[in-house]
Design an enzyme around this catalytic site. Sequence first.
Site, PDB file in Angstrom:
ATOM      1  N   HIS A   1      -3.450   7.634   1.805  1.00 56.88           N
ATOM      2  CA  HIS A   1      -3.966   6.497   1.348  1.00 56.88           C
ATOM      3  C   HIS A   1      -4.805   5.758   2.283  1.00 56.88           C
ATOM      4  O   HIS A   1      -4.641   5.615   3.595  1.00 56.88           O
ATOM      5  CB  HIS A   1      -2.636   5.546   1.305  1.00 56.88           C
TER       6      HIS A   1
ATOM      7  N   CYS B   1       0.758  -1.102   0.015  1.00 55.93           N
ATOM      8  CA  CYS B   1       0.103   0.040   0.146  1.00 55.93           C
ATOM      9  C   CYS B   1       0.896   1.391  -0.078  1.00 55.93           C
ATOM     10  O   CYS B   1       0.219   2.397  -0.277  1.00 55.93           O
ATOM     11  CB  CYS B   1      -1.074  -0.043   1.223  1.00 55.93           C
TER      12      CYS B   1
ATOM     13  N   ASN C   1      -9.538  -0.267  -1.401  1.00 58.01           N
ATOM     14  CA  ASN C   1      -8.262  -0.004  -1.114  1.00 58.01           C
ATOM     15  C   ASN C   1      -7.532  -0.847  -2.467  1.00 58.01           C
ATOM     16  O   ASN C   1      -7.400  -1.930  -2.489  1.00 58.01           O
ATOM     17  CB  ASN C   1      -7.766  -0.670   0.200  1.00 58.01           C
TER      18      ASN C   1
ATOM     19  N   PHE D   1     -10.328  -4.920  -0.993  1.00 57.63           N
ATOM     20  CA  PHE D   1      -9.385  -4.454  -1.839  1.00 57.63           C
ATOM     21  C   PHE D   1      -9.875  -4.658  -3.349  1.00 57.63           C
ATOM     22  O   PHE D   1     -11.092  -5.185  -3.457  1.00 57.63           O
ATOM     23  CB  PHE D   1      -8.208  -5.392  -1.919  1.00 57.63           C
TER      24      PHE D   1
END
Length: 392
Positions: free
Chosen positions: A307, A166, A340, A217
Amino acid sequence: MGTEGIAQGDSTMKANAGKATILALGKAFPHQLVMQDFLVDGYFKDTNCDDPHLKQKLARLCKTTTVKTRYVVMSDEILKKYPELAIEGIPTVKQRLDICNDAVTQMATEASLACIKKWGRPASDITHLVYVSSSEARLPGGDLYLARGLELSPQTKRVLLYFSGCSGGVAGLRVAKDIAENNPGSRVLLATSETTIIGYKPPSAHRPYDLVGVALFGDGAGAMIIGSDPELVSEKPLFELHTAIQEFLPGTEKSIDGRLTEEGISFKLARELPQIIEDNVEGFCGRLMDVIGFDNKEYNKMFWAVHPGGPAILNRLEKRLDLFPEKLNASRRALMDYGNASSNTIVYVLEYMIEESKKIQKNEQGDGEWGLILAFGPGITFEGILARNLTL
């Protein structure tokens, strides 16, 4: 440190000479759009699993992630061709890489072309390429295939960053910044591309971490053009990248544990991960804020491009720094719309940050001009860039 040589509150919003700037952003996605409301039934159907306990657990997780939609490479066609991907215990790393290697190249190419089009200059003006992915493994790497797909010059200088997770997008931005500032006239293409197929597995009570990934995700690609001393006739600087730092936290190596196995990538995320980030984020941000003389009481004078590793991380950061709720709007919107997407997500956050900044008029004190671009990844590694929003 003082603020000498830093153009604070400059109404013309020009980039400082010699400092790297983001000149364009681009993104791309696979064709499969997944609605979070339909994810649970689809996933259990595709994996031929009828465990009601695991199904209920995934349903609960899907509600807590705040994700509404995300894009994925996985499709009915892929599962028909490779049914072994949905079967427990079968070595499938070759099949996964065959799919992932092609998919990430295609998405990276599409994102880069979109970025170059927004930039407005020809691809032949790109001098350097930084390529980031945790979803492929091959020699030569995806950087070469992307360069070939874009018809870049064979003299283009390439950097390949694999398995940064990430934090990879901000790590790549840090590297691109260094390249741009140390090679006058250079233009760096940063491309990131990720797909969850590398870790796609059927649900298992022995791997509770997997359900978090299923709920959270997504896939996609991002791209940026970075260069110093923009040509204002043909280029529009978006963010100045003033100072970049990286830090890892000793003793946290197992907190984000990813391994490439015969069945693809397996991840384990420690429950205490959000707490570890919360406990260390003030000191890390303080080292960047010191550069412009901001103290730890002035968090809300800055913009925050974070993020979105998950809602727990955003919530804890907001609480620890006592941020106004709107400060993390861009991160929350990116998480809601794309999930994500690992290294790509910071590109989507920055796009939303530009949209959010249009709603806010910069005041006489210059609030919102300066901010932080942050990501957290394996290590645990903190990546941070002190930046100026030049679109205000």
